[in-house]
Design a protein around this motif. Structure first.
Motif, mmCIF file in Angstrom:
data_model
loop_
_atom_site.group_PDB
_atom_site.id
_atom_site.type_symbol
_atom_site.label_atom_id
_atom_site.label_comp_id
_atom_site.label_asym_id
_atom_site.label_seq_id
_atom_site.Cartn_x
_atom_site.Cartn_y
_atom_site.Cartn_z
ATOM 1 N N HIS A 221 0.823 -1.209 0.000
ATOM 2 C CA HIS A 221 0.000 0.000 0.000
ATOM 3 C C HIS A 221 0.855 1.256 0.000
ATOM 4 O O HIS A 221 2.010 1.244 0.417
ATOM 5 C CB HIS A 221 -0.957 0.015 1.193
ATOM 6 C CG HIS A 221 -0.293 0.139 2.525
ATOM 7 N ND1 HIS A 221 -0.030 1.352 3.107
ATOM 8 C CD2 HIS A 221 0.164 -0.794 3.386
ATOM 9 C CE1 HIS A 221 0.550 1.157 4.281
ATOM 10 N NE2 HIS A 221 0.694 -0.144 4.470
ATOM 11 N N SER A 222 0.253 2.284 -0.551
ATOM 12 C CA SER A 222 0.751 3.650 -0.491
ATOM 13 C C SER A 222 -0.500 4.510 -0.362
ATOM 14 O O SER A 222 -1.617 3.985 -0.460
ATOM 15 C CB SER A 222 1.536 4.006 -1.758
ATOM 16 O OG SER A 222 0.648 4.195 -2.847
ATOM 17 N N PRO A 223 -0.381 5.799 -0.136
ATOM 18 C CA PRO A 223 -1.596 6.611 0.000
ATOM 19 C C PRO A 223 -2.536 6.521 -1.212
ATOM 20 O O PRO A 223 -3.748 6.636 -1.066
ATOM 21 C CB PRO A 223 -1.054 8.033 0.178
ATOM 22 C CG PRO A 223 0.273 7.825 0.842
ATOM 23 C CD PRO A 223 0.831 6.588 0.176
ATOM 24 N N ASP A 224 -1.979 6.268 -2.402
ATOM 25 C CA ASP A 224 -2.791 6.265 -3.619
ATOM 26 C C ASP A 224 -3.305 4.898 -4.054
ATOM 27 O O ASP A 224 -4.172 4.817 -4.913
ATOM 28 C CB ASP A 224 -1.993 6.871 -4.773
ATOM 29 C CG ASP A 224 -1.661 8.330 -4.533
ATOM 30 O OD1 ASP A 224 -2.485 9.036 -3.921
ATOM 31 O OD2 ASP A 224 -0.567 8.755 -4.942
ATOM 32 N N LEU A 225 -2.757 3.810 -3.490
ATOM 33 C CA LEU A 225 -3.104 2.476 -3.978
ATOM 34 C C LEU A 225 -2.886 1.436 -2.887
ATOM 35 O O LEU A 225 -1.928 1.527 -2.116
ATOM 36 C CB LEU A 225 -2.231 2.120 -5.192
ATOM 37 C CG LEU A 225 -2.441 0.751 -5.831
ATOM 38 C CD1 LEU A 225 -3.826 0.658 -6.461
ATOM 39 C CD2 LEU A 225 -1.361 0.504 -6.881
ATOM 40 N N MET A 226 -3.769 0.435 -2.846
ATOM 41 C CA MET A 226 -3.633 -0.683 -1.905
ATOM 42 C C MET A 226 -3.963 -1.973 -2.639
ATOM 43 O O MET A 226 -4.926 -2.024 -3.413
ATOM 44 C CB MET A 226 -4.568 -0.499 -0.718
ATOM 45 C CG MET A 226 -4.597 -1.672 0.251
ATOM 46 S SD MET A 226 -5.682 -1.366 1.666
ATOM 47 C CE MET A 226 -4.493 -0.670 2.795
ATOM 48 N N VAL A 227 -3.169 -3.025 -2.389
ATOM 49 C CA VAL A 227 -3.407 -4.353 -2.950
ATOM 50 C C VAL A 227 -3.654 -5.308 -1.784
ATOM 51 O O VAL A 227 -2.864 -5.357 -0.836
ATOM 52 C CB VAL A 227 -2.207 -4.835 -3.794
ATOM 53 C CG1 VAL A 227 -2.494 -6.218 -4.375
ATOM 54 C CG2 VAL A 227 -1.893 -3.840 -4.890
ATOM 55 N N VAL A 228 -4.777 -6.056 -1.869
ATOM 56 C CA VAL A 228 -5.216 -6.902 -0.767
ATOM 57 C C VAL A 228 -5.605 -8.280 -1.307
ATOM 58 O O VAL A 228 -6.263 -8.384 -2.346
ATOM 59 C CB VAL A 228 -6.441 -6.277 -0.053
ATOM 60 C CG1 VAL A 228 -6.899 -7.137 1.115
ATOM 61 C CG2 VAL A 228 -6.129 -4.860 0.410
ATOM 62 N N ARG A 229 -5.181 -9.336 -0.598
ATOM 63 C CA ARG A 229 -5.595 -10.705 -0.928
ATOM 64 C C ARG A 229 -6.701 -11.115 0.035
ATOM 65 O O ARG A 229 -6.583 -10.928 1.250
ATOM 66 C CB ARG A 229 -4.413 -11.667 -0.816
ATOM 67 C CG ARG A 229 -4.806 -13.117 -1.114
ATOM 68 C CD ARG A 229 -3.627 -14.067 -0.999
ATOM 69 N NE ARG A 229 -3.056 -13.997 0.338
ATOM 70 C CZ ARG A 229 -1.751 -13.935 0.602
ATOM 71 N NH1 ARG A 229 -0.871 -13.931 -0.361
ATOM 72 N NH2 ARG A 229 -1.330 -13.872 1.840
ATOM 73 N N PHE A 230 -7.769 -11.692 -0.515
ATOM 74 C CA PHE A 230 -8.853 -12.233 0.291
ATOM 75 C C PHE A 230 -8.930 -13.731 0.040
ATOM 76 O O PHE A 230 -9.079 -14.169 -1.107
ATOM 77 C CB PHE A 230 -10.198 -11.594 -0.083
ATOM 78 C CG PHE A 230 -10.335 -10.166 0.340
ATOM 79 C CD1 PHE A 230 -10.825 -9.853 1.602
ATOM 80 C CD2 PHE A 230 -9.962 -9.137 -0.500
ATOM 81 C CE1 PHE A 230 -10.956 -8.530 1.996
ATOM 82 C CE2 PHE A 230 -10.090 -7.818 -0.114
ATOM 83 C CZ PHE A 230 -10.587 -7.512 1.138
ATOM 84 N N ALA A 231 -8.812 -14.531 1.103
ATOM 85 C CA ALA A 231 -8.923 -15.991 1.008
ATOM 86 C C ALA A 231 -10.329 -16.390 1.428
ATOM 87 O O ALA A 231 -10.758 -16.089 2.544
ATOM 88 C CB ALA A 231 -7.881 -16.661 1.895
ATOM 89 N N PHE A 232 -11.048 -17.058 0.530
ATOM 90 C CA PHE A 232 -12.431 -17.467 0.756
ATOM 91 C C PHE A 232 -12.534 -18.983 0.818
ATOM 92 O O PHE A 232 -11.816 -19.690 0.093
ATOM 93 C CB PHE A 232 -13.317 -17.017 -0.409
ATOM 94 C CG PHE A 232 -13.687 -15.565 -0.409
ATOM 95 C CD1 PHE A 232 -14.921 -15.152 0.062
ATOM 96 C CD2 PHE A 232 -12.816 -14.617 -0.918
ATOM 97 C CE1 PHE A 232 -15.286 -13.818 0.027
ATOM 98 C CE2 PHE A 232 -13.168 -13.277 -0.962
ATOM 99 C CZ PHE A 232 -14.409 -12.881 -0.488
#
Length: 93
Positions: free
Chosen positions: A11-22
């Motif tokens: 993450h940075s103030p302009d962008l975030m990458v997140v993994r979701f495990a379902f």
């Protein structure tokens, strides 16, 4: 049925990458936020609702959820979603 497991990857103030495990049966409850969201299906199958339009996605599919769109999903087959948000979701930190 449980909530998906969220892992912030970068993450940075302009962008975030997140993994979701379902797991099968898990749900992402209907919600909205001001962030633009891009979702990439790494694995699994999901039924999404975006502003009352329903569709199914599987491995390799990707789509964009506009700012303030009401959206959520049901996991049909366990797997991973990779979501990018702009700007960053400070509530995930």
């Amino acid at each position: 049925m449980s909530d998906p497991v969220r892992t912030v990857l970068a993450h940075s103030p302009d962008l975030m990458v997140v993994r979701f495990a379902f797991e099968a049966g898990d749900q992402g409850a209907l919600h909205s936020h001001h962030h633009v969201q891009s979702t990439y299906v790494q694995s699994g199958r999901y039924r999404f609702s975006v502003d009352a339009r329903e569709f199914e996605v599987g491995p390799g599919d990707a789509f964009v959820i506009p700012s303030n769109a009401v959206h959520g999903c049901t996991c049909l087959e366990g797997g991973l979603l990779i979501d990018s948000f702009t700007p960053r979701r400070d509530d995930f930190l």
